[in-house]
Design an enzyme around this catalytic site. Structure first.
Site, PDB file in Angstrom:
ATOM      1  N   CYS A 123       0.707  -1.254  -0.111  1.00 29.91           N
ATOM      2  CA  CYS A 123       0.030   0.223  -0.018  1.00 29.91           C
ATOM      3  C   CYS A 123       0.965   1.071  -0.005  1.00 29.91           C
ATOM      4  O   CYS A 123       2.087   1.370   0.187  1.00 29.91           O
ATOM      5  CB  CYS A 123      -0.906  -0.243   1.143  1.00 29.91           C
TER       6      CYS A 123
ATOM      7  N   ARG B 231       1.276   1.517  -6.065  1.00 30.99           N
ATOM      8  CA  ARG B 231       1.403   0.687  -4.997  1.00 30.99           C
ATOM      9  C   ARG B 231       0.079  -0.088  -4.682  1.00 30.99           C
ATOM     10  O   ARG B 231       0.123  -0.967  -3.739  1.00 30.99           O
ATOM     11  CB  ARG B 231       2.101   1.435  -3.744  1.00 30.99           C
TER      12      ARG B 231
ATOM     13  N   TRP C 139      -3.880  -1.747  -1.530  1.00 31.15           N
ATOM     14  CA  TRP C 139      -3.915  -3.209  -2.122  1.00 31.15           C
ATOM     15  C   TRP C 139      -4.340  -4.361  -1.321  1.00 31.15           C
ATOM     16  O   TRP C 139      -3.543  -4.311  -0.152  1.00 31.15           O
ATOM     17  CB  TRP C 139      -2.462  -3.425  -2.803  1.00 31.15           C
TER      18      TRP C 139
ATOM     19  N   ASN D  41       0.682  -0.030   6.138  1.00 30.91           N
ATOM     20  CA  ASN D  41       1.200  -0.848   4.746  1.00 30.91           C
ATOM     21  C   ASN D  41       2.041  -2.036   5.749  1.00 30.91           C
ATOM     22  O   ASN D  41       2.768  -1.928   6.319  1.00 30.91           O
ATOM     23  CB  ASN D  41       2.214  -0.203   4.292  1.00 30.91           C
ATOM     24  N   GLY D  42       1.634  -3.146   5.270  1.00 31.38           N
ATOM     25  CA  GLY D  42       2.301  -4.542   6.110  1.00 31.38           C
ATOM     26  C   GLY D  42       1.178  -5.312   6.328  1.00 31.38           C
ATOM     27  O   GLY D  42      -0.035  -5.301   5.855  1.00 31.38           O
TER      28      GLY D  42
ATOM     29  N   GLU E 185       9.098 -14.215 -19.605  1.00 28.45           N
ATOM     30  CA  GLU E 185       8.767 -12.694 -19.410  1.00 28.45           C
ATOM     31  C   GLU E 185       7.640 -12.322 -20.397  1.00 28.45           C
ATOM     32  O   GLU E 185       6.870 -11.685 -20.177  1.00 28.45           O
ATOM     33  CB  GLU E 185      10.235 -11.705 -19.844  1.00 28.45           C
TER      34      GLU E 185
ATOM     35  N   LYS F  33       4.021 -10.779 -19.147  1.00 25.64           N
ATOM     36  CA  LYS F  33       3.721  -9.552 -19.662  1.00 25.64           C
ATOM     37  C   LYS F  33       2.134  -9.953 -20.161  1.00 25.64           C
ATOM     38  O   LYS F  33       1.165  -8.997 -19.788  1.00 25.64           O
ATOM     39  CB  LYS F  33       4.538  -9.010 -20.797  1.00 25.64           C
TER      40      LYS F  33
ATOM     41  N   GLU G  11      -0.014 -10.555 -16.995  1.00 31.42           N
ATOM     42  CA  GLU G  11      -0.437  -9.442 -16.337  1.00 31.42           C
ATOM     43  C   GLU G  11      -1.432  -8.371 -16.719  1.00 31.42           C
ATOM     44  O   GLU G  11      -2.389  -7.931 -15.795  1.00 31.42           O
ATOM     45  CB  GLU G  11       0.982  -8.568 -16.010  1.00 31.42           C
TER      46      GLU G  11
ATOM     47  N   HIS H 279       7.646 -32.774 -23.938  1.00 31.07           N
ATOM     48  CA  HIS H 279       7.515 -33.321 -22.563  1.00 31.07           C
ATOM     49  C   HIS H 279       6.274 -32.732 -21.712  1.00 31.07           C
ATOM     50  O   HIS H 279       6.220 -33.090 -20.317  1.00 31.07           O
ATOM     51  CB  HIS H 279       8.987 -32.959 -21.577  1.00 31.07           C
TER      52      HIS H 279
ATOM     53  N   LYS I  60       2.806  -2.027  -7.996  1.00 29.82           N
ATOM     54  CA  LYS I  60       3.793  -2.258  -8.577  1.00 29.82           C
ATOM     55  C   LYS I  60       5.177  -2.680  -7.852  1.00 29.82           C
ATOM     56  O   LYS I  60       5.890  -3.426  -8.017  1.00 29.82           O
ATOM     57  CB  LYS I  60       4.435  -0.836  -8.630  1.00 29.82           C
TER      58      LYS I  60
END
Length: 609
Positions: free
Chosen positions: A2, A27, A76, A102-103, A482, A486, A489, A505, A604
């Site tokens: 947050c 955040r 968040w 935050n936490g 990657e 992307k 996300e 496989h 983020k």
């Protein structure tokens, strides 16, 4: 995860809190809120589900009074779904004390049970609400004492901003495991989760350390430990500039940041390759220490982890050192074997990633040297490491990392060159040639970006597929991972990045006419192997999107769509192929109507486990 902003001073707090909070929306953006004290010391709290613009509209419609002291928060969600009630600030039952947090408070359930027995009423589902209730329980006229006693009962991580109607003109901050900074000004002081939030108002910053409490008034800041011992504060002057968060004509920050990559890398090379001589200021380790290094371990999360995987190929190839890559979240739980011959590279865009910070601390505790690769100046990771290599990619607003990733890749190439030079594993001419090719990369990026409309057409033609597979080999296996990340996300399409040699496989069972497969196949020593994989996919009616070297005529017979990148040495190809992978994900997400910059459930910076 947050974002927190607090203010105490002579100005009206509300506009400052809102403008600063907007700079922290990356955040978290599930909900937001403000709490402030008016002239009569009334505690007023306003909260709203959704993005900060919802809170701003609510406040503007109500014509709220002037406030000298306030706290704000963008959330968040961890405990409790996003709602007005679960948004911060939270207050005690008597609406005397307000807290932003935050936490994660790990023992909140047992604390809640104790507080309920004492008559406290809870209205939210959050872990955070126990904090103001605890402070109120301990309050006997001394707010700092009550905060210290309440903190002593908490187990977990937290950054806190606290105000009380009994103490107008006072703001208290505390932290354990979550970032919090203090900004000092003339007749005003601030707290914030990140420096950029308050740079418009001050460049004088105190980095609050774990286990410290700060008491702020408009004229002074005093620090102490949790047990009450006074601490001398050290004020740093922030010298770096943060570009104002404007889209500058781009529809999304992500597209803007994709287009900023050539300039980011050009600036980075200008700083780090001066007259074709490596200049790794901040490395913090002597050549003798680097020579004694017997192995390298990379710890990182998400996109930074993929950069680390590319780094493994680069360092092993150039410096001939064995490299392991670990997700930070697993590293410290497996009791890793580390000694004084181990060099740990901790990679984090924000420098506040909780798992990576914990991994770096674990590594140093076991005797390893730690170098941080980080974008944010003054971050927690930068202060914890033996050396810090800043990427200077600038503020990245889009949650899905783009320019920060390419900058991390570039830093791995530069660091690998340094290790190779120290260890004499690369001939001087080879080193010079590689530097020449690196210096050309920004112009090659610009050439790829000129093909944007072709990539957009390919993306839109494939946006209907419900599943994607990304395949790569050797140094571009991490590129496949990657690319898949992307897409996941920002478009919410299930996607998997796989080593192409592993296709038979298991993943080959997924391939049919309803699947799209992105094959990363620039010219390389594994080109023919990848071509065979592509033929196998086509034989099963899979839809192939190939990323290939410009001018490759042969690849067109094995692909439905081709995106070209300029020719470059094989080892540098991850720097180039990432651009079309980013753009492919971006245009697919836009076509599907997704919020590209702020995808659901993501933030983020992951500052909690």
């Amino acid at each position: 995860m947050c974002g927190i902003v607090g203010y105490v001073g002579n100005k009206d707090a509300l506009p400052i809190l809102l403008e600063s909070l907007k700079k922290l929306e990356y955040r978290g953006y599930d909900s937001s809120g403000v709490g402030f004290l008016d002239h009569d010391s009334h505690l007023i709290v306003r909260k709203s589900k959704g993005k900060i613009c919802n809170l701003e509209e609510l406040i503007q419609a109500q014509h709220l009074p002037f406030a000298h002291t306030g706290i704000s928060h963008t959330r968040w969600a961890t405990h409790g779904f996003p709602s007005d009630t679960n948004a911060h600030p939270h207050t005690d039952s008597k609406h005397t004390i307000a807290v932003v947090h935050n936490g994660i408070i790990e023992n909140y359930q047992e604390l809640k049970a104790v507080l309920r027995k004492k008559g406290c009423k809870f209205v939210s589902e959050t872990d955070s609400e126990v904090i103001p209730q605890l402070i109120a329980m301990f309050y006997k006229g001394d707010l700092l004492s009550a905060v210290r006693q309440a903190i002593g009962k908490l187990r977990g991580t937290f950054a806190l901003g606290i105000i009380s109607r009994e103490h107008p003109g006072m703001l208290i901050a505390a932290r354990v495991g979550s970032p919090l900074i203090i900004g000092t000004g003339e007749g005003e002081n601030f707290i914030a989760s990140d420096v950029p939030a308050i740079l418009e108002y001050t460049r004088r910053v105190i980095y609050l350390k774990d286990g410290q409490i700060a008491v702020l008034t408009k004229d002074k800041v005093e620090l102490c430990t949790f047990d009450g011992k006074k601490v001398k504060s050290k004020t740093d002057t922030v010298s770096f500039n943060v570009v104002t968060a404007r889209k500058e004509g781009y529809p999304y920050f992500m597209l803007k940041e994709i287009h900023e990559q050539p300039d980011v890398l050009k600036q980075m090379l200008g700083l780090r390759l001066k007259n074709k001589q490596l200049a790794l200021e901040g490395l913090g380790l002597s050549d003798d220490t680097l020579k004694r290094t017997r192995r390298v371990m990379v710890v990182a999360c998400g996109t930074a982890y993929h950069a680390g995987l590319v780094g493994k190929y680069i360092i092993e190839n150039l410096a001939r050192l064995p490299v392991e890559v670990d997700t930070s979240s697993e590293f410290r739980y497996r009791n890793p074997i580390i000694d004084h011959g181990t060099l740990v590279l901790a990679v984090s865009q924000s420098g506040e990633t909780a798992d990576t910070l914990a991994a770096a601390r674990e590594a140093r505790a076991k005797g390893a040297k730690v170098i941080a690769i980080c974008n944010v100046v003054g971050s927690s990771l930068a202060r914890e490491a033996d050396g810090i290599l800043y990427t200077y990619a600038g503020q990245e607003i889009g949650v899905a990392s783009t320019k920060a990733y390419s900058a991390q890749l570039m830093m791995f190439y530069l660091l690998a060159l340094k290790l190779a030079q120290v260890r004499k594993s690369l001939a001087p001419k080879e080193s010079k040639d590689l530097m020449d090719h690196l210096l050309r990369v920004p112009s090659l990026y610009r050439a790829i970006l000129k093909d944007m409309h072709n990539i957009q057409k390919i993306a839109e033609a494939n946006s209907h597929f419900g599943c994607f597979l990304y395949l790569g080999r050797h140094v571009n296996y991490p590129s496949a991972m990657e690319g898949a990340l992307k897409l996941k996300e920002i478009s919410y399409i299930p996607a998997e990045g796989y080593a192409a040699g592993e296709m038979k496989h298991g993943p080959i069972a997924l391939i049919d006419e309803y699947r799209a497969v992105v094959c990363i196949n620039p010219k390389s020593h594994v080109y023919e192997k990848m071509a065979s994989n592509m033929q196998e996919i086509r034989a099963r009616k899979g839809n192939v999107i190939a990323i290939a070297t410009r001018g490759d005529k042969e690849i067109k017979s094995n692909a439905d769509f081709v995106i070209e990148v300029p020719a470059t040495p094989e080892i540098l190809s991850p720097l180039l192929v990432v651009v079309p992978l980013q753009m492919l994900a971006y245009f697919i997400a836009v076509k599907r109507g997704c919020d590209v910059d702020q995808p659901r459930n993501l933030a983020k910076s992951v500052t909690v486990e």
